[in-house]
Write a protein that holds these residues in place. Sequence first.
Motif, PDB file in Angstrom:
ATOM      1  N   PRO A 253       8.495  -4.802 -18.548  1.00  0.00           N
ATOM      2  CA  PRO A 253       8.425  -3.339 -18.455  1.00  0.00           C
ATOM      3  C   PRO A 253       8.173  -2.906 -17.018  1.00  0.00           C
ATOM      4  O   PRO A 253       7.574  -3.639 -16.227  1.00  0.00           O
ATOM      5  N   PRO A 254       8.611  -1.713 -16.639  1.00  0.00           N
ATOM      6  CA  PRO A 254       8.357  -1.230 -15.269  1.00  0.00           C
ATOM      7  C   PRO A 254       6.876  -0.947 -15.057  1.00  0.00           C
ATOM      8  O   PRO A 254       6.138  -0.651 -15.999  1.00  0.00           O
ATOM      9  N   MET A 255       6.452  -1.038 -13.809  1.00  0.00           N
ATOM     10  CA  MET A 255       5.063  -0.762 -13.477  1.00  0.00           C
ATOM     11  C   MET A 255       4.768   0.727 -13.599  1.00  0.00           C
ATOM     12  O   MET A 255       5.638   1.569 -13.354  1.00  0.00           O
ATOM     13  N   THR A 256       3.549   1.030 -13.967  1.00  0.00           N
ATOM     14  CA  THR A 256       3.127   2.422 -14.008  1.00  0.00           C
ATOM     15  C   THR A 256       2.922   2.939 -12.587  1.00  0.00           C
ATOM     16  O   THR A 256       2.885   2.173 -11.621  1.00  0.00           O
ATOM     17  N   GLU A 257       2.795   4.248 -12.459  1.00  0.00           N
ATOM     18  CA  GLU A 257       2.611   4.851 -11.140  1.00  0.00           C
ATOM     19  C   GLU A 257       1.313   4.372 -10.494  1.00  0.00           C
ATOM     20  O   GLU A 257       1.264   4.111  -9.284  1.00  0.00           O
ATOM     21  N   LYS A 258       0.265   4.217 -11.300  1.00  0.00           N
ATOM     22  CA  LYS A 258      -1.013   3.748 -10.774  1.00  0.00           C
ATOM     23  C   LYS A 258      -0.906   2.314 -10.274  1.00  0.00           C
ATOM     24  O   LYS A 258      -1.440   1.972  -9.209  1.00  0.00           O
ATOM     25  N   GLU A 259      -0.208   1.456 -11.016  1.00  0.00           N
ATOM     26  CA  GLU A 259      -0.032   0.067 -10.597  1.00  0.00           C
ATOM     27  C   GLU A 259       0.831  -0.030  -9.340  1.00  0.00           C
ATOM     28  O   GLU A 259       0.565  -0.842  -8.458  1.00  0.00           O
ATOM     29  N   ARG A 260       1.859   0.810  -9.255  1.00  0.00           N
ATOM     30  CA  ARG A 260       2.739   0.769  -8.087  1.00  0.00           C
ATOM     31  C   ARG A 260       2.002   1.200  -6.823  1.00  0.00           C
ATOM     32  O   ARG A 260       2.136   0.578  -5.763  1.00  0.00           O
ATOM     33  N   VAL A 261       1.202   2.264  -6.920  1.00  0.00           N
ATOM     34  CA  VAL A 261       0.451   2.738  -5.756  1.00  0.00           C
ATOM     35  C   VAL A 261      -0.565   1.697  -5.308  1.00  0.00           C
ATOM     36  O   VAL A 261      -0.751   1.450  -4.110  1.00  0.00           O
ATOM     37  N   LYS A 262      -1.204   1.044  -6.277  1.00  0.00           N
ATOM     38  CA  LYS A 262      -2.197   0.028  -5.940  1.00  0.00           C
ATOM     39  C   LYS A 262      -1.548  -1.172  -5.268  1.00  0.00           C
ATOM     40  O   LYS A 262      -2.086  -1.744  -4.316  1.00  0.00           O
ATOM     41  N   MET A 263      -0.370  -1.570  -5.751  1.00  0.00           N
ATOM     42  CA  MET A 263       0.322  -2.707  -5.152  1.00  0.00           C
ATOM     43  C   MET A 263       0.800  -2.373  -3.742  1.00  0.00           C
ATOM     44  O   MET A 263       0.700  -3.186  -2.821  1.00  0.00           O
ATOM     45  N   GLU A 264       1.305  -1.162  -3.545  1.00  0.00           N
ATOM     46  CA  GLU A 264       1.763  -0.768  -2.220  1.00  0.00           C
ATOM     47  C   GLU A 264       0.608  -0.702  -1.228  1.00  0.00           C
ATOM     48  O   GLU A 264       0.749  -1.075  -0.063  1.00  0.00           O
ATOM     49  N   ALA A 265      -0.548  -0.237  -1.700  1.00  0.00           N
ATOM     50  CA  ALA A 265      -1.712  -0.193  -0.815  1.00  0.00           C
ATOM     51  C   ALA A 265      -2.174  -1.595  -0.445  1.00  0.00           C
ATOM     52  O   ALA A 265      -2.612  -1.844   0.683  1.00  0.00           O
ATOM     53  N   LEU A 266      -2.067  -2.528  -1.391  1.00  0.00           N
ATOM     54  CA  LEU A 266      -2.483  -3.900  -1.118  1.00  0.00           C
ATOM     55  C   LEU A 266      -1.534  -4.592  -0.147  1.00  0.00           C
ATOM     56  O   LEU A 266      -1.956  -5.304   0.770  1.00  0.00           O
ATOM     57  N   MET A 267      -0.247  -4.384  -0.308  1.00  0.00           N
ATOM     58  CA  MET A 267       0.742  -5.070   0.515  1.00  0.00           C
ATOM     59  C   MET A 267       1.061  -4.327   1.805  1.00  0.00           C
ATOM     60  O   MET A 267       1.803  -4.826   2.648  1.00  0.00           O
ATOM     61  N   GLY A 268       0.513  -3.124   1.966  1.00  0.00           N
ATOM     62  CA  GLY A 268       0.750  -2.376   3.186  1.00  0.00           C
ATOM     63  C   GLY A 268       2.137  -1.795   3.297  1.00  0.00           C
ATOM     64  O   GLY A 268       2.658  -1.616   4.400  1.00  0.00           O
ATOM     65  N   ILE A 269       2.761  -1.483   2.143  1.00  0.00           N
ATOM     66  CA  ILE A 269       4.121  -0.950   2.184  1.00  0.00           C
ATOM     67  C   ILE A 269       4.133   0.462   2.752  1.00  0.00           C
ATOM     68  O   ILE A 269       5.003   0.841   3.523  1.00  0.00           O
ATOM     69  N   ASN A 270       3.125   1.258   2.392  1.00  0.00           N
ATOM     70  CA  ASN A 270       3.083   2.632   2.889  1.00  0.00           C
ATOM     71  C   ASN A 270       2.973   2.671   4.410  1.00  0.00           C
ATOM     72  O   ASN A 270       3.597   3.488   5.074  1.00  0.00           O
ATOM     73  N   LYS A 271       2.160   1.767   4.985  1.00  0.00           N
ATOM     74  CA  LYS A 271       2.012   1.741   6.431  1.00  0.00           C
ATOM     75  C   LYS A 271       3.329   1.370   7.104  1.00  0.00           C
ATOM     76  O   LYS A 271       3.694   1.927   8.129  1.00  0.00           O
ATOM     77  N   ALA A 272       4.037   0.410   6.496  1.00  0.00           N
ATOM     78  CA  ALA A 272       5.309   0.000   7.082  1.00  0.00           C
ATOM     79  C   ALA A 272       6.309   1.147   7.062  1.00  0.00           C
ATOM     80  O   ALA A 272       7.062   1.355   8.010  1.00  0.00           O
TER      81      ALA A 272
END
Length: 290
Positions: A253-272
Amino acid sequence: MGGIRRGGGGGGGVGIRHLSKKAKATAAKYAERNGTAPPKKPAKPMREPSFPEGHGEKLWVFNHIEADHVLYSHEPYIRSHKAKQQMPYTGKKLVPSKLRKDYWRPLAMISFGEGLGPVGRNVFQKLREFKKRHELEWATTAQDDDRTQKMYNMSREERGKALNDQRGNSVADLAAVLSGVGKGNKMWIHPTQKLLKEEEAEGKEEQKADEEILAEVGGERQLREVTVYWANAQDRFYAREWSDNVTHVVGLPPMTEKERVKMEALMGINKAVEVKEEVSTEQPQPTVAA
């Protein structure tokens, strides 16, 4: 000639503080019996573990595409400092020093439903215990298992690679745990709990005795319903059989919005993304030749 001093003062005399541990324990026991012992300190209350909301309701299983390592996680991504705790030393250069995200793929996702976080955490614990036993206690069944008997004739490198391959064992362990195997398995729901939950949903305030409840439902316990999402439909056939309470679905199943934001914050995708946008805005605009 000097005599032996037994006073409690200085000069090397033997005082009460120089008694042995056994003598002190005996003195404390008699003091408590006679009522002259000092009052005991009240025991500190146990702290209840605090988990974030929804923790344990979903369980992810990850698989190494080359060595077939298996990792369990409560999140849809892998944390390296926690993942290394699940990887014992099996040989030189057989345990990765770093976790490359492109070498790991999700094997399955288990959904227990809302409000069943304690059940998911209990299953997570048992899966990790079984995995540890597969990796460290393989020699105890050498006389009964032909595959384990062959491992004695392997080299260290071959044996380490065989121990790293836990994909089949993990699927079989998952089928066993979801079917209620293991002491203290919370996959079982007691008939008393089920009937009381139904009464609360209907708004009844009457509390029936356990004997009456067991008589109504026949005294049989049931397994909780659970759904397993597979990235590859063929992986579930590593287990010989599955219990009826397990529903299999092909596709994660696709990730929820909360899970996606948490993963992006962990991997630094937003900063990139922000850095890329800043660089693109600073670049000069191309001029059109006349």
